[in-house]
Design a protein around this motif. Structure first.
Motif, PDB file in Angstrom:
ATOM      1  N   VAL A 143       0.855  -1.189   0.000  1.00  0.00           N
ATOM      2  CA  VAL A 143       0.000   0.000   0.000  1.00  0.00           C
ATOM      3  C   VAL A 143       0.889   1.237   0.000  1.00  0.00           C
ATOM      4  N   ASP A 144       0.781   2.048  -1.047  1.00  0.00           N
ATOM      5  CA  ASP A 144       1.522   3.306  -1.136  1.00  0.00           C
ATOM      6  C   ASP A 144       0.555   4.469  -0.968  1.00  0.00           C
ATOM      7  N   ILE A 145       0.878   5.395  -0.059  1.00  0.00           N
ATOM      8  CA  ILE A 145       0.039   6.561   0.205  1.00  0.00           C
ATOM      9  C   ILE A 145       0.837   7.819  -0.145  1.00  0.00           C
ATOM     10  N   PHE A 146       0.328   8.587  -1.135  1.00  0.00           N
ATOM     11  CA  PHE A 146       0.973   9.809  -1.615  1.00  0.00           C
ATOM     12  C   PHE A 146       0.235  11.026  -1.050  1.00  0.00           C
ATOM     13  N   LYS A 147       0.969  12.076  -0.785  1.00  0.00           N
ATOM     14  CA  LYS A 147       0.353  13.368  -0.454  1.00  0.00           C
ATOM     15  C   LYS A 147       0.822  14.442  -1.420  1.00  0.00           C
ATOM     16  N   ASP A 148       2.098  14.666  -1.484  1.00  0.00           N
ATOM     17  CA  ASP A 148       2.650  15.605  -2.456  1.00  0.00           C
ATOM     18  C   ASP A 148       4.095  15.199  -2.707  1.00  0.00           C
ATOM     19  N   GLU A 149       4.720  15.871  -3.662  1.00  0.00           N
ATOM     20  CA  GLU A 149       6.079  15.499  -4.050  1.00  0.00           C
ATOM     21  C   GLU A 149       7.087  15.711  -2.934  1.00  0.00           C
ATOM     22  N   GLU A 150       6.834  16.661  -2.067  1.00  0.00           N
ATOM     23  CA  GLU A 150       7.781  16.940  -0.991  1.00  0.00           C
ATOM     24  C   GLU A 150       7.660  15.952   0.169  1.00  0.00           C
ATOM     25  N   SER A 151       6.494  15.366   0.353  1.00  0.00           N
ATOM     26  CA  SER A 151       6.261  14.495   1.502  1.00  0.00           C
ATOM     27  C   SER A 151       6.778  13.076   1.300  1.00  0.00           C
ATOM     28  N   GLY A 152       7.011  12.677   0.057  1.00  0.00           N
ATOM     29  CA  GLY A 152       7.423  11.298  -0.197  1.00  0.00           C
ATOM     30  C   GLY A 152       6.242  10.344  -0.140  1.00  0.00           C
ATOM     31  N   ILE A 153       6.542   9.080   0.067  1.00  0.00           N
ATOM     32  CA  ILE A 153       5.509   8.035   0.050  1.00  0.00           C
ATOM     33  C   ILE A 153       5.601   7.228   1.338  1.00  0.00           C
ATOM     34  N   LEU A 154       4.474   7.037   1.964  1.00  0.00           N
ATOM     35  CA  LEU A 154       4.387   6.153   3.123  1.00  0.00           C
ATOM     36  C   LEU A 154       3.951   4.783   2.610  1.00  0.00           C
ATOM     37  N   GLU A 155       4.764   3.777   2.846  1.00  0.00           N
ATOM     38  CA  GLU A 155       4.501   2.453   2.262  1.00  0.00           C
ATOM     39  C   GLU A 155       4.285   1.417   3.364  1.00  0.00           C
ATOM     40  N   PHE A 156       3.254   0.610   3.167  1.00  0.00           N
ATOM     41  CA  PHE A 156       2.943  -0.505   4.054  1.00  0.00           C
ATOM     42  C   PHE A 156       3.115  -1.811   3.261  1.00  0.00           C
ATOM     43  N   VAL A 157       3.890  -2.720   3.788  1.00  0.00           N
ATOM     44  CA  VAL A 157       4.003  -4.059   3.216  1.00  0.00           C
ATOM     45  C   VAL A 157       3.174  -4.984   4.096  1.00  0.00           C
ATOM     46  N   CYS A 158       2.207  -5.665   3.487  1.00  0.00           N
ATOM     47  CA  CYS A 158       1.234  -6.436   4.278  1.00  0.00           C
ATOM     48  C   CYS A 158       1.061  -7.855   3.734  1.00  0.00           C
ATOM     49  N   ASN A 159       0.624  -8.730   4.616  1.00  0.00           N
ATOM     50  CA  ASN A 159       0.112 -10.048   4.238  1.00  0.00           C
ATOM     51  C   ASN A 159      -1.397  -9.999   4.388  1.00  0.00           C
ATOM     52  N   VAL A 160      -2.097 -10.457   3.347  1.00  0.00           N
ATOM     53  CA  VAL A 160      -3.555 -10.444   3.372  1.00  0.00           C
ATOM     54  C   VAL A 160      -4.032 -11.889   3.546  1.00  0.00           C
ATOM     55  N   TRP A 161      -4.620 -12.164   4.699  1.00  0.00           N
ATOM     56  CA  TRP A 161      -5.190 -13.477   4.980  1.00  0.00           C
ATOM     57  C   TRP A 161      -6.646 -13.488   4.539  1.00  0.00           C
ATOM     58  N   PRO A 162      -7.285 -14.654   4.521  1.00  0.00           N
ATOM     59  CA  PRO A 162      -8.665 -14.707   3.996  1.00  0.00           C
ATOM     60  C   PRO A 162      -9.634 -13.737   4.652  1.00  0.00           C
ATOM     61  N   GLU A 163      -9.385 -13.346   5.897  1.00  0.00           N
ATOM     62  CA  GLU A 163     -10.327 -12.448   6.564  1.00  0.00           C
ATOM     63  C   GLU A 163      -9.642 -11.326   7.346  1.00  0.00           C
ATOM     64  N   SER A 164      -8.370 -11.082   7.054  1.00  0.00           N
ATOM     65  CA  SER A 164      -7.675 -10.040   7.824  1.00  0.00           C
ATOM     66  C   SER A 164      -6.449  -9.545   7.073  1.00  0.00           C
ATOM     67  N   VAL A 165      -5.999  -8.366   7.478  1.00  0.00           N
ATOM     68  CA  VAL A 165      -4.788  -7.756   6.931  1.00  0.00           C
ATOM     69  C   VAL A 165      -3.747  -7.698   8.044  1.00  0.00           C
ATOM     70  N   GLU A 166      -2.524  -8.112   7.715  1.00  0.00           N
ATOM     71  CA  GLU A 166      -1.435  -8.125   8.689  1.00  0.00           C
ATOM     72  C   GLU A 166      -0.285  -7.258   8.171  1.00  0.00           C
ATOM     73  N   ILE A 167       0.087  -6.249   8.909  1.00  0.00           N
ATOM     74  CA  ILE A 167       1.183  -5.355   8.515  1.00  0.00           C
ATOM     75  C   ILE A 167       2.523  -6.010   8.868  1.00  0.00           C
ATOM     76  N   GLU A 168       3.420  -6.011   7.908  1.00  0.00           N
ATOM     77  CA  GLU A 168       4.760  -6.550   8.143  1.00  0.00           C
ATOM     78  C   GLU A 168       5.804  -5.459   8.289  1.00  0.00           C
ATOM     79  N   LYS A 169       5.664  -4.385   7.510  1.00  0.00           N
ATOM     80  CA  LYS A 169       6.692  -3.338   7.490  1.00  0.00           C
ATOM     81  C   LYS A 169       6.049  -2.003   7.135  1.00  0.00           C
ATOM     82  N   VAL A 170       6.571  -0.939   7.733  1.00  0.00           N
ATOM     83  CA  VAL A 170       6.141   0.426   7.406  1.00  0.00           C
ATOM     84  C   VAL A 170       7.395   1.278   7.234  1.00  0.00           C
ATOM     85  N   PHE A 171       7.481   1.991   6.114  1.00  0.00           N
ATOM     86  CA  PHE A 171       8.658   2.843   5.901  1.00  0.00           C
ATOM     87  C   PHE A 171       8.330   3.947   4.908  1.00  0.00           C
ATOM     88  N   MET A 172       9.232   4.895   4.793  1.00  0.00           N
ATOM     89  CA  MET A 172       9.101   6.032   3.874  1.00  0.00           C
ATOM     90  C   MET A 172      10.111   5.897   2.741  1.00  0.00           C
TER      91      MET A 172
END
Length: 243
Positions: A143-172
């Motif tokens: 999941v990449d979340i953009f705001k503007d060119e100066e803010s960069g990108i907040l990225e979430f690396v996740c595992n998606v199970w049949p009924e849930s989302v699990e976050i593995e890593k968060v970084f910019m």
């Protein structure tokens, strides 16, 4: 008289001792090889090419028949369907012929969210208790979340199970991607529990939640089937193509 008789007896017909000997020439009869057909015996080069081409054609017909049977089996189990173009406020790009799909949405006044989802995986993290006989499938999601060119990108690396989302890593990282070896932060589970909960709530507000997890698993099942049938059809077309 006696001398005449002896003279007659001593004589033999001249034809028996003639130097002109008459004989029938021996003709060697060549029988066809037991390993060749009559056509091969008369036209060996042309027939070998013909037989080889026939074998090649029969082999290719068998491959095509097996492929068609497999495709029909899959279609009998469930019909081929197109992925839905939208889910909630997410637009879906099926990415035909590839192993992943993309979802996009706008959030608020200045946020853009891009979600990339790949095919199923069977090797599960240690956080899930599974058995080798019945492994639980999960999907990798970025999941990449953009705001503007100066803010960069907040990225979430996740595992998606049949009924849930699990976050593995968060970084910019920057808009242009990552260069070198940037610091990607600690493992998510090492963060403070309250911070972990807040980050899950952050994604929840943007539609990255358990309901999306259920949808993505169904979506990727359709994707997997569609890509398999598309791949089989491409192989059949290649085999059927004449030079």
């Amino acid at each position: 008289m006696v001398l005449r008789l002896i003279g007659r007896i001593g004589r033999r017909p001249a034809s028996l001792f003639s130097t002109r000997t008459f004989y029938r020439p021996i003709t060697l009869i060549q029988y066809p090889s037991p390993h060749r057909s009559p056509v091969e015996h008369n036209y060996p080069q042309q027939s070998r090419g013909y037989v080889s081409e026939m074998r090649k054609s029969a082999f290719e017909d068998r491959i095509r028949r097996l492929i068609r049977n497999d495709i029909q089996y899959e279609l009998d189990r469930s019909p081929l369907t197109q992925l839905v173009p939208k889910f909630k406020s997410f637009a879906i790009d099926e990415r035909p012929g590839e192993q992943w799909i993309r979802l996009n949405k706008a959030f608020g006044d200045n946020e853009e969210i891009k979600v990339e989802v790949t095919m199923f995986r069977v090797s599960a993290p240690d956080t899930k208790d599974i058995t080798d006989n019945n492994p639980e499938l999960f999907i990798s999601m970025v999941v990449d979340i953009f705001k503007d060119e100066e803010s960069g990108i907040l990225e979430f690396v996740c595992n998606v199970w049949p009924e849930s989302v699990e976050i593995e890593k968060v970084f910019m990282h920057d808009q242009d991607g990552m260069t070198g070896k940037p610091y990607l932060g600690p493992p998510f589970n090492d963060l403070d529990d309250e911070l972990q909960t807040s980050l899950y709530d952050f994604l929840e507000m943007r539609g990255i939640n358990d309901e999306l997890a259920v949808f993505l698993h169904k979506c990727m099942q359709h994707k997997k089937k569609n890509e398999y049938i598309r791949w089989m059809g491409s192989v059949e077309s290649f085999v059927a193509r004449k030079q």
